[in-house]
Design a protein around this motif. Sequence first.
Motif, PDB file in Angstrom:
ATOM      1  N   ARG A 134       0.840  -1.215   0.000  1.00  0.00           N
ATOM      2  CA  ARG A 134       0.000   0.000   0.000  1.00  0.00           C
ATOM      3  C   ARG A 134       0.872   1.261   0.000  1.00  0.00           C
ATOM      4  N   ASN A 135       1.942   1.248   0.793  1.00  0.00           N
ATOM      5  CA  ASN A 135       2.838   2.404   0.829  1.00  0.00           C
ATOM      6  C   ASN A 135       3.549   2.627  -0.504  1.00  0.00           C
ATOM      7  N   ALA A 136       3.668   1.570  -1.300  1.00  0.00           N
ATOM      8  CA  ALA A 136       4.297   1.675  -2.627  1.00  0.00           C
ATOM      9  C   ALA A 136       3.271   2.017  -3.711  1.00  0.00           C
ATOM     10  N   GLY A 137       2.011   2.245  -3.305  1.00  0.00           N
ATOM     11  CA  GLY A 137       0.991   2.683  -4.255  1.00  0.00           C
ATOM     12  C   GLY A 137       0.104   1.601  -4.820  1.00  0.00           C
ATOM     13  N   ALA A 138       0.201   0.380  -4.288  1.00  0.00           N
ATOM     14  CA  ALA A 138      -0.636  -0.721  -4.765  1.00  0.00           C
ATOM     15  C   ALA A 138      -1.896  -0.836  -3.914  1.00  0.00           C
ATOM     16  N   GLU A 139      -2.885  -1.491  -4.471  1.00  0.00           N
ATOM     17  CA  GLU A 139      -4.062  -1.889  -3.702  1.00  0.00           C
ATOM     18  C   GLU A 139      -3.873  -3.352  -3.356  1.00  0.00           C
ATOM     19  N   TRP A 140      -3.917  -3.699  -2.065  1.00  0.00           N
ATOM     20  CA  TRP A 140      -3.716  -5.070  -1.623  1.00  0.00           C
ATOM     21  C   TRP A 140      -5.065  -5.729  -1.397  1.00  0.00           C
ATOM     22  N   VAL A 141      -5.215  -6.970  -1.874  1.00  0.00           N
ATOM     23  CA  VAL A 141      -6.436  -7.744  -1.661  1.00  0.00           C
ATOM     24  C   VAL A 141      -6.071  -9.102  -1.076  1.00  0.00           C
ATOM     25  N   ASP A 142      -6.973  -9.643  -0.290  1.00  0.00           N
ATOM     26  CA  ASP A 142      -6.764 -10.957   0.316  1.00  0.00           C
ATOM     27  C   ASP A 142      -7.505 -11.983  -0.533  1.00  0.00           C
ATOM     28  N   GLU A 143      -6.844 -12.436  -1.600  1.00  0.00           N
ATOM     29  CA  GLU A 143      -7.431 -13.407  -2.521  1.00  0.00           C
ATOM     30  C   GLU A 143      -6.408 -14.486  -2.821  1.00  0.00           C
ATOM     31  N   GLN A 144      -6.907 -15.678  -3.157  1.00  0.00           N
ATOM     32  CA  GLN A 144      -6.038 -16.813  -3.462  1.00  0.00           C
ATOM     33  C   GLN A 144      -5.080 -16.492  -4.607  1.00  0.00           C
ATOM     34  N   VAL A 145      -5.601 -15.904  -5.651  1.00  0.00           N
ATOM     35  CA  VAL A 145      -4.783 -15.490  -6.784  1.00  0.00           C
ATOM     36  C   VAL A 145      -5.400 -14.212  -7.341  1.00  0.00           C
ATOM     37  N   LYS A 146      -4.559 -13.283  -7.745  1.00  0.00           N
ATOM     38  CA  LYS A 146      -5.031 -12.028  -8.332  1.00  0.00           C
ATOM     39  C   LYS A 146      -4.281 -11.795  -9.634  1.00  0.00           C
ATOM     40  N   ILE A 147      -5.034 -11.549 -10.689  1.00  0.00           N
ATOM     41  CA  ILE A 147      -4.441 -11.195 -11.978  1.00  0.00           C
ATOM     42  C   ILE A 147      -4.732  -9.726 -12.205  1.00  0.00           C
ATOM     43  N   CYS A 148      -3.691  -8.934 -12.313  1.00  0.00           N
ATOM     44  CA  CYS A 148      -3.833  -7.490 -12.517  1.00  0.00           C
ATOM     45  C   CYS A 148      -3.336  -7.126 -13.908  1.00  0.00           C
ATOM     46  N   ASP A 149      -4.172  -6.420 -14.650  1.00  0.00           N
ATOM     47  CA  ASP A 149      -3.749  -5.971 -15.978  1.00  0.00           C
ATOM     48  C   ASP A 149      -3.727  -4.452 -16.081  1.00  0.00           C
ATOM     49  N   HIS A 150      -3.607  -3.785 -14.915  1.00  0.00           N
ATOM     50  CA  HIS A 150      -3.450  -2.327 -14.909  1.00  0.00           C
ATOM     51  C   HIS A 150      -1.981  -2.014 -15.143  1.00  0.00           C
ATOM     52  N   GLY A 151      -1.633  -1.623 -16.332  1.00  0.00           N
ATOM     53  CA  GLY A 151      -0.233  -1.332 -16.628  1.00  0.00           C
ATOM     54  C   GLY A 151       0.201  -1.983 -17.918  1.00  0.00           C
TER      55      GLY A 151
END
Length: 184
Positions: A134-151
Amino acid sequence: MRIAFLTAPEGVEQVELTEPWQAVTGAGHEAVLVSPQPGEVQAFNHLDKADTFRVDQVVSEASAGDFDGLVLPGGVANPDFLRMDGNAVSFVRDFFDQGRPVAAVCHAPWTLVEADVVRGRVLTSWPSLRTDLRNAGAEWVDEQVKICDHGPNKLVTSRKPDDLKAFCEALLDVFSTETAGRSG
């Protein structure tokens, strides 16, 4: 596909290296162990020494452009060592700069924080990294697996060894799709 697995000389969580490695090679792809030092890496089962694995390529001689994707296994000491190695951090950052997919499990996102590639992204990790992310600017979620395509690329993350089955399935799917998109 040719997939890099980046680990420190000591401290990688063995199951977080071996299960994704087996998934990649079992799907007919090439896995390459990259590390800051030649020789072997010492894996751990939590805090106990486990097996050693032969290094295929030293990170200072590796290029993100030679690989279709990057896997960052966890272990507490592994990413802590990697984030202190300038060549390792540059190698990771280059995958993002080149739009190549990356997968990181457990504590591995610490290396992503150091590479300054998590800002604006949504990811998961071992819960103790939540504040760092979070301090590095990410949004943290509590999920088994997360696929992020922002970027510029897709990022696959998971929390812990219990999530490895879902992590391996997701990384194979994302890496195959992204590689096909670049070549097609």
